[in-house]
Design an enzyme around this catalytic site. Structure first.
Site, PDB file in Angstrom:
ATOM      1  N   PHE A   1      -5.080   0.266  -8.417  1.00 19.79           N
ATOM      2  CA  PHE A   1      -4.964   1.474  -9.227  1.00 19.79           C
ATOM      3  C   PHE A   1      -4.503   1.192 -10.645  1.00 19.79           C
ATOM      4  O   PHE A   1      -4.751   1.989 -11.556  1.00 19.79           O
ATOM      5  CB  PHE A   1      -3.980   2.456  -8.574  1.00 19.79           C
ATOM      6  CG  PHE A   1      -2.529   2.056  -8.712  1.00 19.79           C
ATOM      7  CD1 PHE A   1      -1.803   2.387  -9.855  1.00 19.79           C
ATOM      8  CD2 PHE A   1      -1.888   1.356  -7.704  1.00 19.79           C
ATOM      9  CE1 PHE A   1      -0.473   2.024  -9.989  1.00 19.79           C
ATOM     10  CE2 PHE A   1      -0.555   0.985  -7.831  1.00 19.79           C
ATOM     11  CZ  PHE A   1       0.149   1.319  -8.974  1.00 19.79           C
TER      12      PHE A   1
ATOM     13  N   LYS B   1     -15.227  -1.204  -4.237  1.00 13.59           N
ATOM     14  CA  LYS B   1     -14.334  -0.258  -3.573  1.00 13.59           C
ATOM     15  C   LYS B   1     -13.098  -0.137  -4.464  1.00 13.59           C
ATOM     16  O   LYS B   1     -12.166  -0.923  -4.388  1.00 13.59           O
ATOM     17  CB  LYS B   1     -13.945  -0.761  -2.179  1.00 13.59           C
ATOM     18  CG  LYS B   1     -13.557   0.353  -1.175  1.00 13.59           C
ATOM     19  CD  LYS B   1     -12.408   1.240  -1.613  1.00 13.59           C
ATOM     20  CE  LYS B   1     -11.057   0.549  -1.526  1.00 13.59           C
ATOM     21  NZ  LYS B   1      -9.918   1.479  -1.923  1.00 13.59           N
TER      22      LYS B   1
ATOM     23  N   GLU C   1      -8.439   4.578  -4.477  1.00 12.91           N
ATOM     24  CA  GLU C   1      -8.653   6.009  -4.281  1.00 12.91           C
ATOM     25  C   GLU C   1      -7.667   6.847  -5.103  1.00 12.91           C
ATOM     26  O   GLU C   1      -7.809   8.068  -5.186  1.00 12.91           O
ATOM     27  CB  GLU C   1      -8.534   6.367  -2.800  1.00 12.91           C
ATOM     28  CG  GLU C   1      -7.172   6.182  -2.168  1.00 12.91           C
ATOM     29  CD  GLU C   1      -6.898   4.759  -1.700  1.00 12.91           C
ATOM     30  OE1 GLU C   1      -5.969   4.575  -0.894  1.00 12.91           O
ATOM     31  OE2 GLU C   1      -7.598   3.827  -2.161  1.00 12.91           O
ATOM     32  N   ARG C   2      -6.694   6.197  -5.744  1.00 11.58           N
ATOM     33  CA  ARG C   2      -5.721   6.959  -6.538  1.00 11.58           C
ATOM     34  C   ARG C   2      -6.279   7.361  -7.908  1.00 11.58           C
ATOM     35  O   ARG C   2      -5.877   8.377  -8.468  1.00 11.58           O
ATOM     36  CB  ARG C   2      -4.440   6.137  -6.728  1.00 11.58           C
ATOM     37  CG  ARG C   2      -3.719   5.825  -5.425  1.00 11.58           C
ATOM     38  CD  ARG C   2      -2.500   4.982  -5.674  1.00 11.58           C
ATOM     39  NE  ARG C   2      -1.866   4.549  -4.438  1.00 11.58           N
ATOM     40  CZ  ARG C   2      -0.803   3.757  -4.370  1.00 11.58           C
ATOM     41  NH1 ARG C   2      -0.250   3.310  -5.494  1.00 11.58           N
ATOM     42  NH2 ARG C   2      -0.301   3.394  -3.216  1.00 11.58           N
TER      43      ARG C   2
ATOM     44  N   SER D   1      -1.653  -6.168  -3.966  1.00  7.52           N
ATOM     45  CA  SER D   1      -0.373  -6.683  -3.490  1.00  7.52           C
ATOM     46  C   SER D   1      -0.573  -7.895  -2.589  1.00  7.52           C
ATOM     47  O   SER D   1      -1.647  -8.092  -2.004  1.00  7.52           O
ATOM     48  CB  SER D   1       0.380  -5.594  -2.722  1.00  7.52           C
ATOM     49  OG  SER D   1      -0.262  -5.334  -1.484  1.00  7.52           O
TER      50      SER D   1
ATOM     51  N   CYS E   1       0.499  -6.341 -13.103  1.00  7.08           N
ATOM     52  CA  CYS E   1       0.833  -7.548 -12.337  1.00  7.08           C
ATOM     53  C   CYS E   1       1.345  -8.659 -13.248  1.00  7.08           C
ATOM     54  O   CYS E   1       1.918  -9.633 -12.777  1.00  7.08           O
ATOM     55  CB  CYS E   1      -0.380  -8.033 -11.540  1.00  7.08           C
ATOM     56  SG  CYS E   1      -1.733  -8.662 -12.557  1.00  7.08           S
TER      57      CYS E   1
ATOM     58  N   GLU F   1       8.703  -6.721  -5.464  1.00 15.22           N
ATOM     59  CA  GLU F   1       7.862  -6.435  -6.621  1.00 15.22           C
ATOM     60  C   GLU F   1       7.958  -4.924  -6.868  1.00 15.22           C
ATOM     61  O   GLU F   1       7.385  -4.126  -6.140  1.00 15.22           O
ATOM     62  CB  GLU F   1       6.410  -6.837  -6.371  1.00 15.22           C
ATOM     63  CG  GLU F   1       5.539  -6.650  -7.604  1.00 15.22           C
ATOM     64  CD  GLU F   1       4.077  -6.974  -7.375  1.00 15.22           C
ATOM     65  OE1 GLU F   1       3.363  -7.177  -8.370  1.00 15.22           O
ATOM     66  OE2 GLU F   1       3.646  -6.999  -6.211  1.00 15.22           O
TER      67      GLU F   1
END
Length: 496
Positions: free
Chosen positions: A148, A172, A175-176, A225, A280, A380
């Site tokens: 996201f 893919k 979805e957020r 993640s 990240c 994290e």
């Protein structure tokens, strides 16, 4: 509005019956719903990609290059619109969203050089009458699963290179914040990309696992993640696919006593709190060596001046985090750090933005005297929190970094070339900045960490991206007609 999949060149609801809510992070309100794809939707996208592969993989480099250049021009022409979509669904400020688009565009520009990038090699007369040459071919249908925090940039790290190499692609996205992927799909179509070469399936773990296990997918690229990266790597590898899975990070910036502390403080603030820390490559741990601990007060002074507000407001320097759940998790980790002995130098837990009280805001937070055993250091956080750890000397700082399970990015602030060289050779981390706190490589290099920050085949984009999305062929050829070519032996062949 319901956000649909993009399969075979058109928007479609497919077989999806489940939906997820897409929020406006600045207000906390629902603005869209997105379909959550089923296994059958993933199969439909893969079928469309397989059907398009036979022709696209045989297209000329000239054809691919023309489409890529057109795609590049379309993104450049619509970058403000794309940035606005990102801001609306992710929450980051418009300037930050525009920067994301620009860094993705750089990879598109790199992919425009695909004729040069796919050049093979040729050795004349490797043996008497024998020549040897090599070239690279596409893999087939490849997939990308993206996070996201960079809904446009990270996919652009994947599909332009994959498509330029002659593959077809199934994306893919998160979805957020899914809308930017459909927007980009339409730009590909306008650029002249044949239907089915680029497809988007929205969804959750159902769609992810369907991609990982489908025999028609040759390779999977993932950014997210570490726990999910491990899952992606394991499942895709067991299914016999190539996989690159980029995981989480705990990025350290070491401030040595000889550093320009004002310079270091400015860049620590920018790297820790840009995009509300949802990067990240964000610096989440500052390691102050000896008297460099004075940088804490300088950082706290600057943090107090950061303008936090809705991303679409040009005056805002930092926006909200992505969801209410993320907001609560970040606040709880700050509180845990305080309970475990950290000193709160700047506290963003109670921030309220007038007129946006329902938004998912967390103010910039600085925790001093953090130790490696605290939750705020081990986790994290993925939020606007900077933890300051103190070290006695540069050697102790390097040891601290190397003992951390992550190895994505790190930086050092110093005025000493010798100290910088010792640091860059001593740390076990994939990307290093010298007075550069967010050392994201340019598109003509490759992006990837070490240790628990990268699993699988290779780093992403750049030369390693081209290698990841292709496989090599080496041809040894001889043509009859010379005395040497007529001779044969039962002995193992050797060069003559």
């Amino acid at each position: 509005m319901i956000i649909e999949h993009w399969i075979g060149g058109r928007a479609t609801g497919g077989d999806a019956t489940r939906r997820a809510l897409v929020y406006q992070p600045a207000t906390g309100e629902v603005q869209h719903e997105v379909l959550l794809g089923e296994k059958s939707d993933v199969e439909a996208a893969i079928n469309a990609a397989e059907a398009a592969f036979s022709e696209w993989s045989q297209s000329s480099l000239s054809t691919r290059t023309k489409i890529l250049f057109s795609f590049r021009e379309l993104i450049n022409a619509h970058k403000d619109e794309l940035a606005a979509i990102i801001t609306a669904e992710h929450g980051k400020v418009l300037d930050d969203a525009a920067g994301e688009v620009q860094r993705g565009l750089e990879v598109v520009e790199y992919a425009c050089g695909i004729p040069q990038l796919l050049q093979g090699s040729f050795s004349d007369q490797a043996s008497a009458g024998v020549d040897v040459f090599s070239f690279r071919e596409p893999l087939g249908v490849v997939a990308g699963i993206t996070p996201f925090n960079f809904p446009a940039m990270v996919p652009l790290w994947m599909h332009p290179i994959a498509i330029a190499c002659g593959n077809t692609f199934v994306l893919k996205p998160s979805e957020r914040d899914p809308s930017s992927s459909n927007f980009v799909a339409r730009l590909w179509q306008r650029a002249g990309l044949p239907d089915g070469v680029f497809n988007v399936v929205h969804g959750d773990r159902v769609a992810v696992d369907a991609l990982l296990r489908h025999p028609g997918v040759a390779a999977v690229s993932f950014v997210g993640s570490t726990p999910i990266a491990r899952h992606i790597h394991r499942e895709a590898s067991l299914a016999g696919k190539r996989v690159q899975a980029l995981g989480g990070a705990k990025n350290h910036a070491v401030i040595l006593p000889d550093a320009d502390l004002d310079f270091a403080a400015e860049h620590l603030v920018a790297s820790a709190f840009g995009s509300a820390g949802e990067r990240c490559m964000a610096v989440s741990a500052a390691v102050a060596v000896g008297p460099a601990a004075a940088v804490v007060d300088l950082v706290a002074e600057r943090v107090a001046k950061i303008r936090v507000g809705p991303g679409r407001d040009p005056a805002s320097e930092m926006g909200p985090v992505i969801t209410a759940a993320a907001q609560e998790r970040i606040k709880s980790l700050i509180s845990a750090g305080e309970r475990q002995g950290a000193s709160v130098a700047a506290d963003g837990r109670d921030l309220q933005v007038p007129g946006y009280e329902g938004g998912f805001f967390v103010g910039p937070t600085v925790l001093d005297r953090v130790t490696t055993g605290m939750d705020v250091y081990r986790e994290e956080i993925f939020g606007p929190v900077l933890s300051v750890v103190r070290a006695a000397d540069a050697e102790a700082a390097i040891s601290l970094i190397n003992s951390n399970p992550y190895g994505n990015g790190t930086a050092v602030f110093t005025s000493s070339g010798a100290a910088a060289r010792t640091f860059q050779r001593g740390v076990r981390v994939g990307m290093i900045g010298i007075n550069v706190p967010i050392p994201v490589p340019m598109a003509y290099y490759s992006f990837g960490g070490w240790k628990d920050s990268l699993f699988g085949q290779s780093s992403i984009y750049g030369p390693e991206g081209v290698a990841f999305y292709t496989r090599a062929k080496v041809v040894t050829q001889r043509w009859p007609g010379t005395r040497a070519s007529a001779e044969a032996s039962l002995h193992f062949p050797t060069a003559r």
